[in-house]
Design a protein around this motif. Sequence first.
Motif, mmCIF file in Angstrom:
data_model
loop_
_atom_site.group_PDB
_atom_site.id
_atom_site.type_symbol
_atom_site.label_atom_id
_atom_site.label_comp_id
_atom_site.label_asym_id
_atom_site.label_seq_id
_atom_site.Cartn_x
_atom_site.Cartn_y
_atom_site.Cartn_z
ATOM 1 N N SER A 1 35.907 43.365 39.961
ATOM 2 C CA SER A 1 36.744 43.078 38.801
ATOM 3 C C SER A 1 37.777 44.192 38.624
ATOM 4 O O SER A 1 37.441 45.370 38.674
ATOM 5 N N GLY A 2 39.007 43.807 38.453
ATOM 6 C CA GLY A 2 40.062 44.794 38.249
ATOM 7 C C GLY A 2 40.648 45.325 39.546
ATOM 8 O O GLY A 2 41.487 46.221 39.520
ATOM 9 N N LYS B 1 42.906 40.971 42.285
ATOM 10 C CA LYS B 1 42.917 39.615 42.845
ATOM 11 C C LYS B 1 43.975 38.765 42.148
ATOM 12 O O LYS B 1 44.818 38.144 42.789
ATOM 13 N N THR B 2 43.903 38.742 40.817
ATOM 14 C CA THR B 2 44.870 37.944 40.071
ATOM 15 C C THR B 2 46.292 38.410 40.374
ATOM 16 O O THR B 2 47.212 37.601 40.539
ATOM 17 N N THR B 3 46.459 39.716 40.471
ATOM 18 C CA THR B 3 47.775 40.265 40.784
ATOM 19 C C THR B 3 48.275 39.754 42.132
ATOM 20 O O THR B 3 49.438 39.336 42.263
ATOM 21 N N ARG C 1 40.852 52.268 30.996
ATOM 22 C CA ARG C 1 41.801 51.306 30.439
ATOM 23 C C ARG C 1 41.868 51.378 28.911
ATOM 24 O O ARG C 1 42.419 50.458 28.278
ATOM 25 N N SER D 1 42.457 42.550 33.237
ATOM 26 C CA SER D 1 42.052 41.480 34.141
ATOM 27 C C SER D 1 40.990 40.642 33.445
ATOM 28 O O SER D 1 40.435 41.033 32.416
ATOM 29 N N GLY E 1 37.918 39.912 34.166
ATOM 30 C CA GLY E 1 36.610 40.552 34.043
ATOM 31 C C GLY E 1 36.640 41.680 33.021
ATOM 32 O O GLY E 1 35.678 41.870 32.268
ATOM 33 N N GLU E 2 37.733 42.401 32.968
ATOM 34 C CA GLU E 2 37.853 43.490 31.998
ATOM 35 C C GLU E 2 37.794 42.956 30.573
ATOM 36 O O GLU E 2 37.200 43.566 29.685
HETATM 37 N N1 ATP Z 1 50.513 43.348 32.813
HETATM 38 C C1 ATP Z 1 49.744 44.401 33.202
HETATM 39 N N2 ATP Z 1 50.137 45.640 32.873
HETATM 40 C C2 ATP Z 1 49.391 46.706 33.257
HETATM 41 N N3 ATP Z 1 48.244 46.622 33.921
HETATM 42 C C3 ATP Z 1 47.801 45.414 34.286
HETATM 43 C C4 ATP Z 1 48.529 44.243 33.936
HETATM 44 N N4 ATP Z 1 47.859 43.174 34.414
HETATM 45 C C5 ATP Z 1 46.754 43.667 35.041
HETATM 46 N N5 ATP Z 1 46.724 45.014 34.962
HETATM 47 C C6 ATP Z 1 45.679 45.868 35.530
HETATM 48 O O1 ATP Z 1 45.684 45.775 36.930
HETATM 49 C C7 ATP Z 1 44.366 45.735 37.427
HETATM 50 C C8 ATP Z 1 44.151 44.509 38.291
HETATM 51 O O2 ATP Z 1 44.230 43.347 37.501
HETATM 52 P P1 ATP Z 1 43.890 41.919 38.075
HETATM 53 O O3 ATP Z 1 43.998 40.960 36.960
HETATM 54 O O4 ATP Z 1 44.733 41.676 39.274
HETATM 55 O O5 ATP Z 1 42.365 42.101 38.506
HETATM 56 P P2 ATP Z 1 41.375 41.040 39.124
HETATM 57 O O6 ATP Z 1 41.035 41.489 40.482
HETATM 58 O O7 ATP Z 1 41.916 39.676 38.967
HETATM 59 O O8 ATP Z 1 40.112 41.249 38.179
HETATM 60 P P3 ATP Z 1 39.095 40.168 37.570
HETATM 61 O O9 ATP Z 1 38.156 39.809 38.641
HETATM 62 O O10 ATP Z 1 38.445 40.919 36.487
HETATM 63 O O11 ATP Z 1 39.926 39.017 37.080
HETATM 64 C C9 ATP Z 1 43.436 45.763 36.232
HETATM 65 O O12 ATP Z 1 42.928 47.056 36.065
HETATM 66 C C10 ATP Z 1 44.320 45.392 35.080
HETATM 67 O O13 ATP Z 1 43.930 46.090 33.918
#
Ligand code: ATP
Lengths: 225, 225, 299, 299
Positions: free
Chosen positions: A36-37, A40-42, B129, B138, B140-141
């Motif tokens: 998590s974090g 992935k979503t990014t 964070r 994210s 999960g966060e």
């Molecule tokens: N708009 C934003 N501005 C600043 N930081 C961000 C932003 N969006 C996401 N982040 C940070 O970037 C990191 C990666 O986020 P992301 O959503 O890509 O994670 P993820 O792999 O999808 O996690 P999860 O499995 O929890 O969904 C996280 O620490 C998140 O807090």
Amino acid sequence: MINLDSVGYSYGGGDLLTDISLRLAPGSFHFLTGPSGSGKTTLLKLCYGALMPTRGQVSLFDADLRKLDRDQMALMRRRIGVVHQDCRFLDHLPLSDNIALPLTVSGRDRALEAENLSELMQWVGLSARADALPPELSGGERQRAALARAVIMSPDVIIADEPTGNVDWEMSQRLLTLLIELNRMGKAVLVASHDLALIRAAKSQVQARVLRISNRHLQLAGADL
Amino acid sequence: MINLDSVGYSYGGGDLLTDISLRLAPGSFHFLTGPSGSGKTTLLKLCYGALMPTRGQVSLFDADLRKLDRDQMALMRRRIGVVHQDCRFLDHLPLSDNIALPLTVSGRDRALEAENLSELMQWVGLSARADALPPELSGGERQRAALARAVIMSPDVIIADEPTGNVDWEMSQRLLTLLIELNRMGKAVLVASHDLALIRAAKSQVQARVLRISNRHLQLAGADL
Amino acid sequence: MSAGTIRGFLLGDAQAARVVPPSGFTANLTLFASGAMAFLAVFALALSLASGRLADRWASELARSATLRINAPLDQRTAQTNAALTILRQTPGIASARALSAEEQAALLAPWFGADLPVDTLPVPQLIEVVEDEIGYDPAGLRLRLSAEVPGAILDDHSRWRKPLVDAATSLRRLALVSVLLIAGAMAAMITLAANAALAANRQVIEVLRLVGARDRYIAQAFVRRFTLRALIGAGVGMVAGVLGVALLPAASDEGGFLTGLGFQGTTWLLPLVIPPLGALVAFLATWYAARRRLGELS
Amino acid sequence: MSAGTIRGFLLGDAQAARVVPPSGFTANLTLFASGAMAFLAVFALALSLASGRLADRWASELARSATLRINAPLDQRTAQTNAALTILRQTPGIASARALSAEEQAALLAPWFGADLPVDTLPVPQLIEVVEDEIGYDPAGLRLRLSAEVPGAILDDHSRWRKPLVDAATSLRRLALVSVLLIAGAMAAMITLAANAALAANRQVIEVLRLVGARDRYIAQAFVRRFTLRALIGAGVGMVAGVLGVALLPAASDEGGFLTGLGFQGTTWLLPLVIPPLGALVAFLATWYAARRRLGELS
Ligand SMILES: Nc1ncnc2c1ncn2[C@@H]1O[C@H](COP(=O)(O)OP(=O)(O)OP(=O)(O)O)[C@@H](O)[C@H]1O
Ligand SMILES: Nc1ncnc2c1ncn2[C@@H]1O[C@H](COP(=O)(O)OP(=O)(O)OP(=O)(O)O)[C@@H](O)[C@H]1O
Ligand SMILES: [Mg+2]
Ligand SMILES: [Mg+2]
């Protein structure tokens, strides 16, 4: 169809992703995992053009993302079906209109697709809720609706972020079957998921590559998956 | 502490839940499962007074829910920590303020609880964070933050709706450990979850009852869990 | 905006309109704000027209304001009168000068002495009516010249006291026009703000539409149309209410002829009809601008 | 609302204020709407005061408007004058009646005949100044009675032409007061709508606060305070701008003495100071009402 070439991304602080290369070819099936974090979503957002890479190059259907204007971008979006992690809908329209929304905004005649729509809603188990408003849906129902909306246009690429986080095992199998079927029709599929059991089940049915974000890089996951 | 006595509920159409009786005693640990759309979230909402039962009686801390006015209801809420399925926050306040929000609205001095807060954020892995705004988190966060907010007041009852839907296996173990620890301190815990692996892991550490909504009734789940 | 956009906007697209939530408080706000503003605008317009008429009338009464009085023995009266007329006709700023006939003088004195006054037998002075032109003459200079050449002449420009009246009416008209502009500005600002509030409140709608591949124009249009229609309806209702309000005002009777009624007269009743389309235009531009800017902001 | 609530509101709670998002377009909308309304209110107030003064002045000039002229041979003049005075003093609606002295009559005729007029030797009629009281007299009845008892008397109430002026000024004042009320109503409605829009836009904020156990009062207060402060600030700025605007208006010069300036005079300059607190009060009540209603709706 979607190409990431040594892409890096940062939200402003340190780099979140570095030197990521990925090619979503027609008929390919990818899973994306990672803590998590980890981003992935990014990464998915980079793939469908919701974020601009801070380094490297992204091309959608052989067009450089940087060179697309907003209208061209909108047309690209119609060729990519996206399931967001937090599924959002138009809360004032009934579910069936929401699922048909991509048809509406692209000016297609919904009457022609009516059969398609009702078949799809049947598959994701939402026929009975067709007239409900989105806020009246359960968590799992929303996720299924989001997936249905993503595939209604029969897009070339399907990108889904945790599409099975809120549904039970049986339903997640149904959704997987839908994705696999679309994949067999030649669509490229990219799914971010934590659900290792689901990934294992998929690997037994389709040739899927499992990617893992680890330490800001993209790797092929180990043999255990 | 929370008692449901032959409760029934309907959103207006047919009955969704009928004749449900449930007692959340201090130190009890319940899991709630059931297919998507079976009414898990609805049942949790009945437990923390967000919905009024259409039949039967709900009592919170020995008070009949029907007889509570809005102010008393607010005070009851402070004794129940809730994790929503779609975690919502105040998007204009940094994460640490959001997690401390229950302290703020109940007029407690945040300075006194500062250590508590930072320890909790450490545990759910969000220390880094703390100053981020909720929309920057994210999936999960957000879920972890919602759990942290639910337990910050050290409430008598903790009710969580799919608290691990978007986090990886390792993190879901950490969150489970947190819930088990609170349960050992005498809190009543009720968790709705699809994650059978998580439920199995919990049963090996704590005496948990697994309930299942099936055909509008509440049953004890089979021995496979 | 291309011609195609305008055509699309006017013809409309029922589907596109539905994607924006139909109601909400910003909708009522827009309706109400444009209604209230149109209502006030009608009143300000009425005031502006009335004070304009007032200023015109007072100004025209001012135009024939000065009188020259020739106090001379009967035998010199004609000579001095002619001399004075010559001087007056040479004076810049004087449009015309005319000696009053005996009958006119008798009529003027009638309130004092009754109608049967023997003007000829009395030492009644000869009166000369002096009509100024737009620029006006210099009374001090004229008096100096008259005292040298026509010893019996007395210039009486007492009617100049009406000048401040005209100034006041003119400034009243200016005030009313400023109010109309202020009201239009306030309406534009409020509709822009309401449109922005609606766009901000519908952030999720915009995101969803973006996600499924809607073009900016499609999204903007759905908002713009709704706001334009609301402003049109609101301003229409407000305008009608305003016109009714003005019509119901007690009209100042015309007998004084000095101050005209506060309402509209004749074809000026049609003037308020301009308000709703203008309000709609303002709303159209304001929303279009707000939508384009906001859509540009959201990545 | 208890006294405790008000105290809590005034003393404030920095934490409580923070839970509501600080800005957004509804904030600007509230600021702007109250500012614009206060601005317009100042103008309307100025107009109302000015037209009030105008009506008063014209009304007081009207009060000494009628003249009675006694056209009689010199030997009967005094007798008829006295007879007329007696009748006038008996007539209801007449406050006083007074025969003008020879000097006064000469002064009145001076514009016509110069200052050195031998009034005594001329058949100049005796003039009686008639002052009406508030109700006024019946000119037809008076004329009838005078013609019977004082054959040489002619009642000249030509000054009645000023009556429509007073009517007009009065209706102008009424119009201005109606505008002030309309503006206050529009402001209240707009702030209510803006508050409702803000509450609707912050639905999620309210839900979250509910979830963590915030009382209705706590939530309502956070919104109410913000809106009240915004309305106060907006109305304050608008009021100052309005007063400056009125002060900068070209003042009608006083020499005419007929139409007074459109601005404030003397202590009435303090009157606009009432607007901001009133605006804040309106905002307070509007938001309080909107918040309580909306909180009641959301289960
Ligand atoms: N708009 C934003 N501005 C600043 N930081 C961000 C932003 N969006 C996401 N982040 C940070 O970037 C990191 C990666 O986020 P992301 O959503 O890509 O994670 P993820 O792999 O999808 O996690 P999860 O499995 O929890 O969904 C996280 O620490 C998140 O807090
Ligand atoms: N406000 C509402 N109005 C009408 N129907 C509703 C409302 N909320 C939920 N429902 C319906 O009630 C049923 C149960 O919903 P609920 O959210 O309790 O399911 P759930 O068991 O939590 O499902 P999931 O696992 O998908 O979250 C669903 O079919 C849902 O569509
Ligand atoms: Mg994610
Ligand atoms: Mg649920």
